[in-house]
Each structure stands twice: as structure tokens, then as C-alpha cells.
Design an enzyme around this catalytic site. Structure first.
Site, PDB file in Angstrom:
ATOM      1  N   ARG A  23       0.826  -1.226   0.000  1.00  0.00           N
ATOM      2  CA  ARG A  23       0.000   0.000   0.000  1.00  0.00           C
ATOM      3  C   ARG A  23       0.856   1.270   0.000  1.00  0.00           C
ATOM      4  O   ARG A  23       0.504   2.272   0.627  1.00  0.00           O
ATOM      5  CB  ARG A  23      -0.953   0.058   1.209  1.00  0.00           C
ATOM      6  CG  ARG A  23      -1.815  -1.141   1.417  1.00  0.00           C
ATOM      7  CD  ARG A  23      -2.890  -1.288   0.362  1.00  0.00           C
ATOM      8  NE  ARG A  23      -3.500  -2.588   0.538  1.00  0.00           N
ATOM      9  CZ  ARG A  23      -3.064  -3.691  -0.101  1.00  0.00           C
ATOM     10  NH1 ARG A  23      -2.070  -3.628  -0.967  1.00  0.00           N
ATOM     11  NH2 ARG A  23      -3.636  -4.841   0.108  1.00  0.00           N
ATOM     12  N   SER A  30     -10.888  -0.020   4.170  1.00  0.00           N
ATOM     13  CA  SER A  30     -10.136  -0.121   5.433  1.00  0.00           C
ATOM     14  C   SER A  30      -9.586   1.236   5.830  1.00  0.00           C
ATOM     15  O   SER A  30      -8.879   1.884   5.059  1.00  0.00           O
ATOM     16  CB  SER A  30      -8.980  -1.112   5.279  1.00  0.00           C
ATOM     17  OG  SER A  30      -9.519  -2.401   5.088  1.00  0.00           O
ATOM     18  N   GLU A  76      -4.926   4.461   6.961  1.00  0.00           N
ATOM     19  CA  GLU A  76      -4.582   4.119   5.577  1.00  0.00           C
ATOM     20  C   GLU A  76      -5.175   5.186   4.649  1.00  0.00           C
ATOM     21  O   GLU A  76      -4.621   5.524   3.615  1.00  0.00           O
ATOM     22  CB  GLU A  76      -5.142   2.745   5.212  1.00  0.00           C
ATOM     23  CG  GLU A  76      -4.811   2.346   3.786  1.00  0.00           C
ATOM     24  CD  GLU A  76      -4.895   0.848   3.551  1.00  0.00           C
ATOM     25  OE1 GLU A  76      -4.189   0.112   4.257  1.00  0.00           O
ATOM     26  OE2 GLU A  76      -5.667   0.451   2.657  1.00  0.00           O
TER      27      GLU A  76
HETATM   28  C1  LIG Z   1     -15.367  -0.750  -0.300  1.00  0.00           C
HETATM   29  C2  LIG Z   1     -13.892  -0.500  -0.471  1.00  0.00           C
HETATM   30  C3  LIG Z   1     -13.032  -1.584  -0.561  1.00  0.00           C
HETATM   31  C4  LIG Z   1     -11.658  -1.390  -0.725  1.00  0.00           C
HETATM   32  N1  LIG Z   1     -10.844  -2.486  -0.853  1.00  0.00           N
HETATM   33  C5  LIG Z   1      -9.534  -2.308  -1.045  1.00  0.00           C
HETATM   34  C6  LIG Z   1      -8.675  -3.435  -1.221  1.00  0.00           C
HETATM   35  O1  LIG Z   1      -9.092  -4.589  -1.192  1.00  0.00           O
HETATM   36  N2  LIG Z   1      -7.351  -3.207  -1.431  1.00  0.00           N
HETATM   37  C7  LIG Z   1      -6.839  -1.939  -1.487  1.00  0.00           C
HETATM   38  O2  LIG Z   1      -5.618  -1.798  -1.718  1.00  0.00           O
HETATM   39  N3  LIG Z   1      -7.626  -0.858  -1.330  1.00  0.00           N
HETATM   40  C8  LIG Z   1      -8.953  -1.012  -1.114  1.00  0.00           C
HETATM   41  N4  LIG Z   1      -9.762   0.085  -0.941  1.00  0.00           N
HETATM   42  C9  LIG Z   1      -9.157   1.438  -0.891  1.00  0.00           C
HETATM   43  C10 LIG Z   1      -9.098   2.138  -2.264  1.00  0.00           C
HETATM   44  O3  LIG Z   1     -10.034   1.594  -3.157  1.00  0.00           O
HETATM   45  C11 LIG Z   1      -7.694   2.065  -2.862  1.00  0.00           C
HETATM   46  O4  LIG Z   1      -6.750   2.719  -2.040  1.00  0.00           O
HETATM   47  C12 LIG Z   1      -7.626   2.687  -4.267  1.00  0.00           C
HETATM   48  O5  LIG Z   1      -6.367   2.385  -4.811  1.00  0.00           O
HETATM   49  C13 LIG Z   1      -7.845   4.194  -4.293  1.00  0.00           C
HETATM   50  O6  LIG Z   1      -8.004   4.565  -5.649  1.00  0.00           O
HETATM   51  P1  LIG Z   1      -8.747   5.918  -6.046  1.00  0.00           P
HETATM   52  O7  LIG Z   1      -8.722   6.045  -7.509  1.00  0.00           O
HETATM   53  O8  LIG Z   1     -10.074   5.958  -5.372  1.00  0.00           O
HETATM   54  O9  LIG Z   1      -7.785   6.972  -5.383  1.00  0.00           O
HETATM   55  P2  LIG Z   1      -8.184   8.247  -4.505  1.00  0.00           P
HETATM   56  O10 LIG Z   1      -8.916   7.793  -3.292  1.00  0.00           O
HETATM   57  O11 LIG Z   1      -8.833   9.245  -5.367  1.00  0.00           O
HETATM   58  O12 LIG Z   1      -6.746   8.751  -4.075  1.00  0.00           O
HETATM   59  C14 LIG Z   1      -5.968   7.965  -3.183  1.00  0.00           C
HETATM   60  C15 LIG Z   1      -4.546   8.529  -3.167  1.00  0.00           C
HETATM   61  O13 LIG Z   1      -3.975   8.361  -4.463  1.00  0.00           O
HETATM   62  C16 LIG Z   1      -3.549   9.620  -4.974  1.00  0.00           C
HETATM   63  N5  LIG Z   1      -3.800   9.653  -6.421  1.00  0.00           N
HETATM   64  C17 LIG Z   1      -4.945   9.338  -7.076  1.00  0.00           C
HETATM   65  N6  LIG Z   1      -4.772   9.506  -8.400  1.00  0.00           N
HETATM   66  C18 LIG Z   1      -3.504   9.951  -8.575  1.00  0.00           C
HETATM   67  C19 LIG Z   1      -2.743  10.343  -9.713  1.00  0.00           C
HETATM   68  N7  LIG Z   1      -3.232  10.287 -10.937  1.00  0.00           N
HETATM   69  N8  LIG Z   1      -1.479  10.768  -9.512  1.00  0.00           N
HETATM   70  C20 LIG Z   1      -0.941  10.844  -8.256  1.00  0.00           C
HETATM   71  N9  LIG Z   1      -1.616  10.486  -7.140  1.00  0.00           N
HETATM   72  C21 LIG Z   1      -2.881  10.044  -7.313  1.00  0.00           C
HETATM   73  C22 LIG Z   1      -4.406  10.649  -4.245  1.00  0.00           C
HETATM   74  O14 LIG Z   1      -3.787  11.927  -4.253  1.00  0.00           O
HETATM   75  C23 LIG Z   1      -4.495  10.026  -2.877  1.00  0.00           C
HETATM   76  O15 LIG Z   1      -3.342  10.308  -2.129  1.00  0.00           O
HETATM   77  C24 LIG Z   1     -11.144  -0.087  -0.790  1.00  0.00           C
HETATM   78  C25 LIG Z   1     -12.014   1.021  -0.704  1.00  0.00           C
HETATM   79  C26 LIG Z   1     -13.375   0.809  -0.546  1.00  0.00           C
HETATM   80  C27 LIG Z   1     -14.297   1.995  -0.495  1.00  0.00           C
END
Ligand SMILES: Cc1cc2nc3c(=O)[nH]c(=O)nc-3n(C[C@H](O)[C@H](O)[C@H](O)COP(=O)(O)OP(=O)(O)OC[C@H]3O[C@@H](n4cnc5c(N)ncnc54)[C@H](O)[C@@H]3O)c2cc1C
Length: 309
Positions: A177, A226, A296
Site C-alpha cells: 500500500r 479499510s 490508511e
Molecule cells: C469498499 C472498499 C473496498 C476497498 N478495498 C480495497 C482493497 O481490497 N485493497 C486496497 O488496496 N484498497 C482497497 N480500498 C481502498 C481504495 O479503493 C484504494 O486505495 C484505491 O487504490 C484508491 O483509488 P482511487 O482512484 O479511489 O484513489 P483516490 O482515493 O482518489 O486517491 C488515493 C490517493 O492516491 C492519490 N492519487 C490518485 N490519483 C492519482 C494520480 N493520478 N497521480 C498521483 N496520485 C494520485 C491521491 O492523491 C491520494 O493520495 C477499498 C475502498 C473501498 C471503499
């Protein structure tokens, strides 16, 4: 502090082909459905637009956050002093028969997973169902069931105010992560190398993962997955459960009955309630077991409303 003045907004609006909005409620762009307004909300039309936006923001000394699906962020009720750059229009996806995949930051991870599986490419099938864009998945090194996006990652194109360049994945110190992006680096696209696999077997695995995820993660209300990282050799949900916090409520925020490391919003929660509940959980766990829980989720913005544009 109000870091965005009308002139920056005006300059961006004139220079970009994508979207530029002022005072955009971030509750619309996060899965927790909370968060005050971003002074500027920018959705670049393409890589050129992104580069121009980064240049203008840097010249104006305006801080920004990259935002994908918003599934791992808590935006405070006071909103964001500065800009949010959303990846919504960066949707290019190429899948080569050799297993090479090039995906722009805004491609939903699930789209990439389905396309890879349908092409008989193995290495991302267990990521099915993680609500993420490619940018967010790479930035967080999203993973599940023993697989992570970083496993097949070869190169990442990262843009900064002075342009975009490719970085080898090894330079980003990817671990659980975690991904070390250069300062003020915005992920434009990622290149993965997947391996050939049996289409039927991959599809079976993908459906199995989706089924498990539905059973474990369906909590019936807005959430951000999480909330806390797992401390070394321990599961955060077990520590929270052992401290008797499952179901603990604060206003509209609640430690989920189904998954103790999730905090849900019943539709009425504020970001402050969620953040305060997080602090209460971390303090109670520290007292009960001595374990230190670290968030996280990323926390952005200001506690209180400030003057906006
Ligand atoms: C129901 C649920 C289940 C989940 N299960 C998991 C799981 O099993 N495993 C897991 O790892 N995570 C899980 N997550 C957490 C989440 O989905 C992940 O962390 C995911 O990778 C976030 O992606 P996002 O596009 O929503 O990023 P965002 O939430 O929009 O951003 C997260 C971070 O990434 C950065 N970021 C986003 N895009 C860019 C970019 N283009 N350039 C630079 N930085 C960027 C943001 O600035 C921020 O710091 C879950 C979340 C939910 C709601």
C-alpha cells in the site's frame, strides 16, 4: 488562507479544454460522501491540459491534490484551500497481445481487470472489485488476495510542472500500500506487463474474488474501505474488535458491524465525526492492546470553512 484567487481560476478556464470549477463540493467525489468544497476543481481533457494546469498552479503557488475515485480519502468539512485535479477524462487504455498494458490514470481498475481477463492475461484478476482508478491504485499500490498492482508494474509516466517523463517502477519504492511519487508528481499513465493465462480460469478466479468481496465488504453505507493500516503481523479489524469498538457510533459515523476496520456514513455524517471516531478508535486500541493504528486513508483539507473564491 485563501490561496486561489479569481485570476488563477480565470487563467485556467481560458487555458484548458477540460473542466474548471470553483468551490466544488468534494462530497460528490469521495466514496465516504463527505467533504467541503475544493476552491478549484480541475478535470484536464488530456495530457497536454494536465501539463498546462500543473504549470499554471505552480506559477501561482497553488497546492493541489490528485483525485481518482476518491475511495481512499477523507476530505474535511472546511474544504480544500487549493486545487483538486481529477482524472475523470484520462481514460486511454491499450492492451497488447504481448501482455503489455498502458492505462491512463482515470481508467477504472475494474475496466482494466475485465479487459485483461477477457484477453487471457494474468496478474490483475484478484484486484477485481477494488473501487479505484489506475492513478489511485498505483499511488496506493492497491492489492488484495495476494496480488497488487505493483506486481506487474513496469513504468509510470509522471507529470510535474516542467513536463512528463517515464519512471521505472523500481524507482518508486513500491511496497505494501505504498508508492513513493516524486514531489508534486501526478501519475498520467501506467505500463504493466502481464503474463498469458487461461481465460476461463482467470474469469473463474475473478468471479470468486468478487463474491468474497461482496460478502466481506458489503457494509450497506458509504465508506472508504479499510480505515487503518494493518500493524506488523496484526489485523487492524481484530484489534478494533478486541477493544470492543465494533458498532461504535458518533453522530452519523459508525464502526461497521460487518467489518470493524470500516467506518460508515449513514448519510448524515460529517467528516469531523468520521475523523473524531477514527481518533477514538486509535486511542481505544492503543489503550487495550498497545498497538498503534495509523490511518490508511489520506486526510485532506481544513477543519473549518474558510473564505472561498
Ligand atoms: C469498499 C472498499 C473496498 C476497498 N478495498 C480495497 C482493497 O481490497 N485493497 C486496497 O488496496 N484498497 C482497497 N480500498 C481502498 C481504495 O479503493 C484504494 O486505495 C484505491 O487504490 C484508491 O483509488 P482511487 O482512484 O479511489 O484513489 P483516490 O482515493 O482518489 O486517491 C488515493 C490517493 O492516491 C492519490 N492519487 C490518485 N490519483 C492519482 C494520480 N493520478 N497521480 C498521483 N496520485 C494520485 C491521491 O492523491 C491520494 O493520495 C477499498 C475502498 C473501498 C471503499
Amino acid at each position: 488562507m485563501n490561496v486561489v484567487d479569481a485570476m488563477i481560476a480565470d487563467r485556467l478556464q481560458k487555458a484548458l479544454r477540460g473542466t474548471v470549477r470553483q468551490n466544488e463540493p468534494m462530497a460528490r467525489h469521495t466514496t465516504w460522501r463527505v467533504g467541503g468544497p475544493a476552491q478549484l476543481f480541475i478535470v484536464p481533457a488530456d495530457a497536454d491540459d494536465l501539463r498546462i494546469a500543473l504549470e499554471i498552479l505552480a506559477e501561482a503557488d497553488c497546492p493541489w491534490h490528485a483525485c481518482g475515485y476518491g475511495s481512499n480519502v477523507l476530505v474535511r468539512d472546511g474544504g480544500i484551500n487549493g486545487a483538486v485535479i481529477h482524472t475523470g477524462y484520462l481514460r486511454g487504455l491499450e492492451i497488447h497481445p504481448s501482455g503489455r498494458i498502458v492505462a491512463e490514470a482515470g481508467v477504472p481498475l475494474m475496466v482494466l481487470v475485465r479487459r485483461a481477463v477477457a484477453s487471457g492475461l494474468a496478474g490483475v484478476e484478484a484486484l477485481a472489485g477494488i473501487p479505484a482508478t489506475i492513478g489511485g491504485a498505483v499511488a496506493m499500490n492497491a492489492g488484495a488476495h495476494g496480488q497488487a498492482i505493483g506486481d506487474g508494474l513496469k513504468r509510470v509516466t509522471i507529470c510535474r510542472k516542467d513536463g512528463c517523463r517515464e519512471w521505472p517502477a523500481e524507482a518508486l519504492e513500491i511496497s505494501r500500500r505504498h508508492c513513493l511519487l516524486p514531489e508534486n508528481g501526478f501519475i498520467l499513465s501506467a505500463q504493466l506487463q502481464l503474463q498469458p493465462g487461461d481465460k476461463n480460469e482467470l474469469a473463474r478466479r475473478m468471479l470468486e474474488v468478487l463474491k468474497t468481496r461482496r460478502a466481506a465488504h458489503y457494509v450497506g453505507a458509504a465508506n472508504a474501505g479499510s480505515v487503518f493500516r494493518n500493524p506488523e503481523q496484526q489485523a487492524a479489524w481484530r484489534l478494533i474488535d478486541a477493544a470492543g469498538l465494533r458498532g461504535r457510533r458518533l453522530g452519523g459515523a459508525q464502526v461497521s458491524e460487518q467489518h470493524a476496520n470500516f467506518i460508515t456514513n449513514d448519510g448524515s455524517a460529517t467528516a469531523t465525526e468520521i475523523e473524531t471516531l477514527m481518533q477514538e478508535v486509535a486511542a481505544a486500541v492503543a489503550q487495550h492492546s498497545g498497538a498503534q493504528l495509523e490511518p490508511e486513508v489520506r486526510i485532506w483539507g481544513e477543519l473549518n470553512m474558510t473564505g472561498n473564491v
